[in-house]
Scaffold this active site. Structure first.
Site, PDB file in Angstrom:
ATOM      1  N   TYR A 200       9.389   7.566  -1.064  1.00 55.53           N
ATOM      2  CA  TYR A 200       8.063   8.102  -1.389  1.00 55.53           C
ATOM      3  C   TYR A 200       8.030   9.618  -1.225  1.00 55.53           C
ATOM      4  O   TYR A 200       7.368  10.328  -1.998  1.00 55.53           O
ATOM      5  CB  TYR A 200       7.010   7.453  -0.500  1.00 55.53           C
ATOM      6  CG  TYR A 200       6.804   5.990  -0.799  1.00 55.53           C
ATOM      7  CD1 TYR A 200       5.951   5.583  -1.824  1.00 55.53           C
ATOM      8  CD2 TYR A 200       7.463   5.010  -0.071  1.00 55.53           C
ATOM      9  CE1 TYR A 200       5.762   4.238  -2.114  1.00 55.53           C
ATOM     10  CE2 TYR A 200       7.286   3.665  -0.344  1.00 55.53           C
ATOM     11  CZ  TYR A 200       6.436   3.285  -1.367  1.00 55.53           C
ATOM     12  OH  TYR A 200       6.254   1.952  -1.655  1.00 55.53           O
TER      13      TYR A 200
ATOM     14  N   ARG B   4     -13.947  -0.597   4.064  1.00 61.72           N
ATOM     15  CA  ARG B   4     -13.338   0.306   3.086  1.00 61.72           C
ATOM     16  C   ARG B   4     -14.383   1.193   2.423  1.00 61.72           C
ATOM     17  O   ARG B   4     -14.115   2.351   2.077  1.00 61.72           O
ATOM     18  CB  ARG B   4     -12.604  -0.513   2.021  1.00 61.72           C
ATOM     19  CG  ARG B   4     -11.870   0.305   0.975  1.00 61.72           C
ATOM     20  CD  ARG B   4     -11.241  -0.579  -0.073  1.00 61.72           C
ATOM     21  NE  ARG B   4     -12.231  -1.391  -0.773  1.00 61.72           N
ATOM     22  CZ  ARG B   4     -11.928  -2.270  -1.717  1.00 61.72           C
ATOM     23  NH1 ARG B   4     -10.666  -2.476  -2.044  1.00 61.72           N
ATOM     24  NH2 ARG B   4     -12.872  -2.958  -2.317  1.00 61.72           N
TER      25      ARG B   4
ATOM     26  N   ASP C 211      -0.115   2.883   8.212  1.00 59.72           N
ATOM     27  CA  ASP C 211       0.667   2.937   6.969  1.00 59.72           C
ATOM     28  C   ASP C 211       2.005   3.599   7.256  1.00 59.72           C
ATOM     29  O   ASP C 211       2.111   4.461   8.148  1.00 59.72           O
ATOM     30  CB  ASP C 211      -0.085   3.724   5.892  1.00 59.72           C
ATOM     31  CG  ASP C 211       0.538   3.544   4.520  1.00 59.72           C
ATOM     32  OD1 ASP C 211       0.214   2.545   3.847  1.00 59.72           O
ATOM     33  OD2 ASP C 211       1.365   4.392   4.123  1.00 59.72           O
TER      34      ASP C 211
ATOM     35  N   ARG D 267       0.315  -7.672   5.921  1.00 58.14           N
ATOM     36  CA  ARG D 267      -0.957  -7.330   5.265  1.00 58.14           C
ATOM     37  C   ARG D 267      -2.038  -8.362   5.562  1.00 58.14           C
ATOM     38  O   ARG D 267      -2.886  -8.639   4.716  1.00 58.14           O
ATOM     39  CB  ARG D 267      -0.780  -7.182   3.752  1.00 58.14           C
ATOM     40  CG  ARG D 267       0.022  -5.960   3.338  1.00 58.14           C
ATOM     41  CD  ARG D 267      -0.133  -5.680   1.849  1.00 58.14           C
ATOM     42  NE  ARG D 267       0.897  -4.754   1.403  1.00 58.14           N
ATOM     43  CZ  ARG D 267       1.541  -4.852   0.239  1.00 58.14           C
ATOM     44  NH1 ARG D 267       1.254  -5.836  -0.584  1.00 58.14           N
ATOM     45  NH2 ARG D 267       2.447  -3.976  -0.086  1.00 58.14           N
TER      46      ARG D 267
ATOM     47  N   ARG E 168      -7.428  -6.180   1.715  1.00 58.46           N
ATOM     48  CA  ARG E 168      -8.547  -6.200   0.775  1.00 58.46           C
ATOM     49  C   ARG E 168      -9.014  -7.599   0.401  1.00 58.46           C
ATOM     50  O   ARG E 168     -10.068  -7.753  -0.208  1.00 58.46           O
ATOM     51  CB  ARG E 168      -8.160  -5.439  -0.503  1.00 58.46           C
ATOM     52  CG  ARG E 168      -7.973  -3.956  -0.266  1.00 58.46           C
ATOM     53  CD  ARG E 168      -7.420  -3.262  -1.495  1.00 58.46           C
ATOM     54  NE  ARG E 168      -6.031  -3.626  -1.739  1.00 58.46           N
ATOM     55  CZ  ARG E 168      -5.312  -3.201  -2.783  1.00 58.46           C
ATOM     56  NH1 ARG E 168      -5.875  -2.399  -3.672  1.00 58.46           N
ATOM     57  NH2 ARG E 168      -4.061  -3.583  -2.921  1.00 58.46           N
TER      58      ARG E 168
END
Length: 353
Positions: A158, A46, A82, A33, A37
């Site tokens: 998921y 973003r 992702d 990562r 952010r």
């Protein structure tokens, strides 16, 4: 950077050399990562598009991949994408909701599974391959380009749950009450993941990583069946087509099972989570996999806090692995509000010898 215990490689890329089993000093560094952010330039991007659009728009994904390389000079650039791109590419609905994370149409029945179409994947992920192709031209010559995918078990969590979860109870229930259905889902993911990663390599990825973030929720028997065996099959498939491409495996929170994972999957590099002791793991696997590279594994919270504690911890991990193949990284991803200057100080600390 120099190689201490292995013959020199024709590659001038420190990370690629380490992933191929060289003891490079100081160790190459990149962070899970690292594009995220915590970077103001990431947040500016973003605001222009939703997450899935950013992943599937080569201009945006290329820029987001390069941002931490431009700022910190990381030795590795990992594709901005992702792990849930694969189920989306097979036709499962996917939406990323602020404050909630990914939401998918849950796979709970034979009919749900039948609606997935692995034949759609290569066309659907063509923008990802385009991003990789662009990155091969835009990254610095010394930077290794990394592709990745989620491992079948973690992605299945998921897909079955329909979202993130603390315990993935629906997934584990399916394993017990409908093992035939769950096996078919894992088999579909295994073959599709292998094919997708080969596509990434053919587009320019110099190494690939398999993220099994939820491996640690399984007991040993299920770990062998749903973590080790699918990974072994994926590695075997990739190696048949791309024998020189290093493969990193990350069985997060696998505990003592990482020894068997390292022995049976054939990965070139074992990525360690925060709770592992790299020196002890090195001793644990040295007899069964001499020359196996280890990656990791500083606590992201220590990076978040920064300061002298961070410098001491980073250099302690680095120094404990001197003379062995090692890639410096975190034990999980960079936390959202990590000060960017802490990341700069970490890179400097690792490289300061």
């Amino acid at each position: 950077m120099i190689s201490e215990n292995a013959p020199s490689s024709p590659s001038s890329k420190p990370l690629l050399r380490a992933l191929r089993g060289e003891a490079v000093w100081p160790p190459p560094v990149w962070l899970m990562r690292q594009a995220g952010r915590y970077l103001p330039e990431f947040r500016a991007m973003r605001d222009r598009a939703d997450f899935l659009t950013r992943c599937m728009t080569p201009d945006m994904a290329t820029e987001l991949t390069i941002q931490p390389i431009r700022r910190y000079g990381m030795d590795g650039a990992i594709l901005f994408s992702d792990i849930l791109i694969l189920p989306w590419a097979m036709g499962q609905s996917l939406e990323f909701i602020d404050g909630r994370g990914p939401v998918l149409g849950a796979i709970r029945s034979e009919a749900d599974l039948a609606r997935l179409d692995p034949k759609r994947v290569q066309d659907a992920v063509a923008p990802v391959r385009e991003t990789l192709s662009r990155l091969t031209k835009e990254l610095p010559d010394v930077t290794t380009l990394l592709g990745f995918a989620g491992s079948p078990f973690t992605v299945s969590c998921y897909m079955v749950e329909g979202s993130g979860s603390r315990d993935f109870a629906e997934t584990r229930r399916m394993m017990q009450t409908n093992p035939a259905l769950f096996d078919r889902l894992i088999d579909t993911l295994t073959s599709s993941t292998a094919e997708m990663l080969c596509g990434q390599i053919e587009a320019g990825a110099e190494a690939v990583m398999l993220f099994d973030s939820w491996a640690g929720i399984l007991p040993p028997s299920a770990f062998r069946r749903y973590v080790i065996e699918p990974t072994r099959q994926i590695v075997e498939y990739i190696r048949a087509r791309h024998p020189k491409t290093p493969i990193i495996g990350f069985p997060r929170l696998g505990g003592i099972m990482v020894r068997e994972y390292a022995q049976k999957t054939g990965v070139n590099t074992l990525a360690l989570d925060t709770v592992a002791d790299p020196a002890q793991i090195s001793e644990l696997v040295s007899e069964i996999r001499p020359g196996l590279t280890l990656q990791g594994n500083m606590d992201p919270m220590i990076l978040f806090s920064g300061g002298e504690t961070m410098v001491r911890e980073a250099q302690a991990i680095r120094d404990a692995m001197r003379g062995k193949p090692h890639v410096f990284n975190l034990g999980h991803g960079v936390m959202q509000h990590t000060p960017p200057e802490n990341v700069a100080a970490l890179v400097e600390a690792v490289r300061s010898v």
